[in-house]
Design a protein around this motif. Structure first.
Motif, PDB file in Angstrom:
ATOM      1  N   GLN A  73      -5.979  -4.518   1.895  1.00 58.38           N
ATOM      2  CA  GLN A  73      -6.374  -3.305   1.172  1.00 58.38           C
ATOM      3  C   GLN A  73      -6.598  -3.582  -0.302  1.00 58.38           C
ATOM      4  OE1 GLN A  73      -2.804  -1.115   2.704  1.00 58.38           O
ATOM      5  NE2 GLN A  73      -4.169   0.627   2.418  1.00 58.38           N
ATOM      6  N   CYS A  74      -5.672  -4.308  -0.911  1.00 59.53           N
ATOM      7  CA  CYS A  74      -5.753  -4.587  -2.338  1.00 59.53           C
ATOM      8  C   CYS A  74      -7.019  -5.369  -2.667  1.00 59.53           C
ATOM      9  CB  CYS A  74      -4.509  -5.341  -2.783  1.00 59.53           C
ATOM     10  SG  CYS A  74      -4.379  -5.540  -4.563  1.00 59.53           S
ATOM     11  N   HIS A  75      -7.299  -6.398  -1.849  1.00 58.88           N
ATOM     12  CA  HIS A  75      -8.506  -7.189  -2.080  1.00 58.88           C
ATOM     13  C   HIS A  75      -9.748  -6.307  -1.946  1.00 58.88           C
ATOM     14  CE1 HIS A  75     -10.943 -10.876  -2.180  1.00 58.88           C
ATOM     15  NE2 HIS A  75     -11.735 -10.214  -1.353  1.00 58.88           N
ATOM     16  N   MET A  76      -9.800  -5.490  -0.903  1.00 59.46           N
ATOM     17  CA  MET A  76     -10.959  -4.626  -0.688  1.00 59.46           C
ATOM     18  C   MET A  76     -11.161  -3.668  -1.865  1.00 59.46           C
ATOM     19  SD  MET A  76     -11.647  -1.644   2.128  1.00 59.46           S
ATOM     20  CE  MET A  76     -10.464  -0.594   1.300  1.00 59.46           C
ATOM     21  N   LEU A  77     -10.092  -3.039  -2.326  1.00 62.08           N
ATOM     22  CA  LEU A  77     -10.227  -2.065  -3.408  1.00 62.08           C
ATOM     23  C   LEU A  77     -10.672  -2.722  -4.707  1.00 62.08           C
ATOM     24  CD1 LEU A  77      -7.114   0.067  -2.489  1.00 62.08           C
ATOM     25  CD2 LEU A  77      -9.532   0.735  -2.243  1.00 62.08           C
ATOM     26  N   ALA A  78     -10.132  -3.908  -5.006  1.00 60.76           N
ATOM     27  CA  ALA A  78     -10.573  -4.633  -6.204  1.00 60.76           C
ATOM     28  C   ALA A  78     -12.036  -5.047  -6.060  1.00 60.76           C
ATOM     29  CB  ALA A  78      -9.681  -5.852  -6.436  1.00 60.76           C
ATOM     30  N   TYR A  79     -12.399  -5.504  -4.874  1.00 67.69           N
ATOM     31  CA  TYR A  79     -13.765  -5.953  -4.607  1.00 67.69           C
ATOM     32  C   TYR A  79     -14.767  -4.795  -4.744  1.00 67.69           C
ATOM     33  CZ  TYR A  79     -17.812  -7.813  -2.182  1.00 67.69           C
ATOM     34  OH  TYR A  79     -19.084  -8.202  -1.866  1.00 67.69           O
ATOM     35  N   LEU A  80     -14.471  -3.661  -4.128  1.00 72.37           N
ATOM     36  CA  LEU A  80     -15.387  -2.515  -4.218  1.00 72.37           C
ATOM     37  C   LEU A  80     -15.556  -2.065  -5.667  1.00 72.37           C
ATOM     38  CD1 LEU A  80     -14.249  -0.463  -1.091  1.00 72.37           C
ATOM     39  CD2 LEU A  80     -16.281  -1.936  -1.307  1.00 72.37           C
ATOM     40  N   HIS A  81     -14.475  -2.092  -6.427  1.00 73.44           N
ATOM     41  CA  HIS A  81     -14.531  -1.738  -7.845  1.00 73.44           C
ATOM     42  C   HIS A  81     -15.480  -2.677  -8.593  1.00 73.44           C
ATOM     43  CE1 HIS A  81     -12.804  -0.564 -11.817  1.00 73.44           C
ATOM     44  NE2 HIS A  81     -13.117  -1.816 -12.098  1.00 73.44           N
ATOM     45  N   VAL A  90     -22.391  -1.655  -1.826  1.00 72.81           N
ATOM     46  CA  VAL A  90     -21.777  -2.030  -0.548  1.00 72.81           C
ATOM     47  C   VAL A  90     -21.888  -0.832   0.383  1.00 72.81           C
ATOM     48  CG1 VAL A  90     -19.611  -2.693   0.600  1.00 72.81           C
ATOM     49  CG2 VAL A  90     -20.182  -3.639  -1.646  1.00 72.81           C
ATOM     50  N   THR A  91     -22.396  -1.082   1.582  1.00 71.63           N
ATOM     51  CA  THR A  91     -22.539   0.014   2.549  1.00 71.63           C
ATOM     52  C   THR A  91     -21.560  -0.092   3.713  1.00 71.63           C
ATOM     53  OG1 THR A  91     -24.288  -1.187   3.718  1.00 71.63           O
ATOM     54  CG2 THR A  91     -24.978   0.374   1.978  1.00 71.63           C
ATOM     55  N   ASP A  92     -20.909  -1.246   3.863  1.00 73.32           N
ATOM     56  CA  ASP A  92     -19.924  -1.410   4.921  1.00 73.32           C
ATOM     57  C   ASP A  92     -18.994  -2.559   4.553  1.00 73.32           C
ATOM     58  OD1 ASP A  92     -18.891  -0.588   7.481  1.00 73.32           O
ATOM     59  OD2 ASP A  92     -19.696  -2.432   8.331  1.00 73.32           O
ATOM     60  N   TYR A  93     -17.723  -2.429   4.946  1.00 72.26           N
ATOM     61  CA  TYR A  93     -16.729  -3.448   4.651  1.00 72.26           C
ATOM     62  C   TYR A  93     -15.665  -3.389   5.742  1.00 72.26           C
ATOM     63  CZ  TYR A  93     -13.297  -6.120   1.866  1.00 72.26           C
ATOM     64  OH  TYR A  93     -12.413  -7.060   1.398  1.00 72.26           O
ATOM     65  N   VAL A  94     -15.404  -4.524   6.359  1.00 73.95           N
ATOM     66  CA  VAL A  94     -14.308  -4.627   7.325  1.00 73.95           C
ATOM     67  C   VAL A  94     -13.661  -5.997   7.140  1.00 73.95           C
ATOM     68  CG1 VAL A  94     -15.767  -5.492   9.212  1.00 73.95           C
ATOM     69  CG2 VAL A  94     -13.627  -4.326   9.757  1.00 73.95           C
ATOM     70  N   ASP A  95     -12.336  -6.026   7.233  1.00 74.97           N
ATOM     71  CA  ASP A  95     -11.615  -7.283   7.056  1.00 74.97           C
ATOM     72  C   ASP A  95     -10.693  -7.494   8.245  1.00 74.97           C
ATOM     73  OD1 ASP A  95     -10.288  -9.544   6.186  1.00 74.97           O
ATOM     74  OD2 ASP A  95      -9.165  -8.519   4.611  1.00 74.97           O
ATOM     75  N   HIS A  96     -10.833  -8.623   8.899  1.00 76.00           N
ATOM     76  CA  HIS A  96      -9.957  -9.010  10.005  1.00 76.00           C
ATOM     77  C   HIS A  96      -8.994 -10.070   9.463  1.00 76.00           C
ATOM     78  CE1 HIS A  96     -12.481  -6.789  12.780  1.00 76.00           C
ATOM     79  NE2 HIS A  96     -13.519  -7.355  12.196  1.00 76.00           N
ATOM     80  N   ALA A  97      -7.966  -9.615   8.756  1.00 77.25           N
ATOM     81  CA  ALA A  97      -7.029 -10.514   8.077  1.00 77.25           C
ATOM     82  C   ALA A  97      -6.069 -11.148   9.083  1.00 77.25           C
ATOM     83  CB  ALA A  97      -6.246  -9.733   7.033  1.00 77.25           C
ATOM     84  N   SER A  98      -5.617 -12.350   8.739  1.00 74.59           N
ATOM     85  CA  SER A  98      -4.619 -13.021   9.572  1.00 74.59           C
ATOM     86  C   SER A  98      -3.590 -13.681   8.669  1.00 74.59           C
ATOM     87  CB  SER A  98      -5.277 -14.056  10.483  1.00 74.59           C
ATOM     88  OG  SER A  98      -5.949 -15.041   9.723  1.00 74.59           O
ATOM     89  N   GLY A  99      -2.368 -13.762   9.162  1.00 74.03           N
ATOM     90  CA  GLY A  99      -1.306 -14.368   8.388  1.00 74.03           C
ATOM     91  C   GLY A  99      -0.417 -15.225   9.265  1.00 74.03           C
TER      92      GLY A  99
END
Length: 161
Positions: A73-81, A90-99
């Motif tokens: 979430q944090c990465h996405m929000l900083a990125y969109l900003h 940006v018209t679409d964003y999805v992240d399939h994160a893994s840890g």
């Protein structure tokens, strides 16, 4: 002489309430559920538990998944900003994160690595390279990534649509 950045303090409050007492408390390792509720004023309840490996309810959020989600979430929000500031639509964003987390025979453990896989769609084909490059800047701005002691990498893909 360079001007020092001005610091701003932000505070947050949550409440975690254990709901897994089956009547005998923690009288034995198998005698209680790991269920709990995560709450904050004005927000929906997050039903939590431990990972199923540790006798948790697989239908509830566990701390490990919540940490992974927070990083994503944090990465996405900083990125969109950054995209908005740089005129990239940006018209679409999805992240399939893994840890990856490792544990030892004492029961202790830690995350050793997180990889974000943001899939971004931008409106203008001419902005694909710039949009991809902004992930590095977003990583450095992310409050959560700056707060953890393990690597958080990103492997983005950017397309137009």
């Amino acid at each position: 002489m360079a001007t020092m950045p001005r610091l701003h303090t932000h505070t947050y409050a949550t409440t975690v309430t254990w709901t897994g007492n089956l009547g005998t408390g923690t009288s034995g390792y198998r005698d209680y559920r790991r269920d709990h509720d995560v709450t904050a004023d004005g927000h929906p309840v997050i039903p939590g538990s431990s990972d199923p490996t540790f006798r948790g309810d697989p239908t509830r959020w566990n701390p490990e998944k919540l940490l992974l989600a927070a990083l994503s979430q944090c990465h996405m929000l900083a990125y969109l900003h950054l995209c908005a500031d740089n005129g990239i639509v940006v018209t679409d964003y999805v992240d399939h994160a893994s840890g990856t987390m490792t544990t030892d025979n004492t029961g202790s453990g830690r995350f050793t690595d997180v990889v974000l896989h943001p899939e971004v769609t931008v409106a203008d084909p001419d902005t694909v390279d710039a949009a991809t490059a902004l992930h590095d800047d977003a990583h450095h701005l992310c409050f959560i990534a700056n707060s953890v002691n393990f690597p958080v990498r990103h492997q983005p893909s950017t397309r137009t649509g």
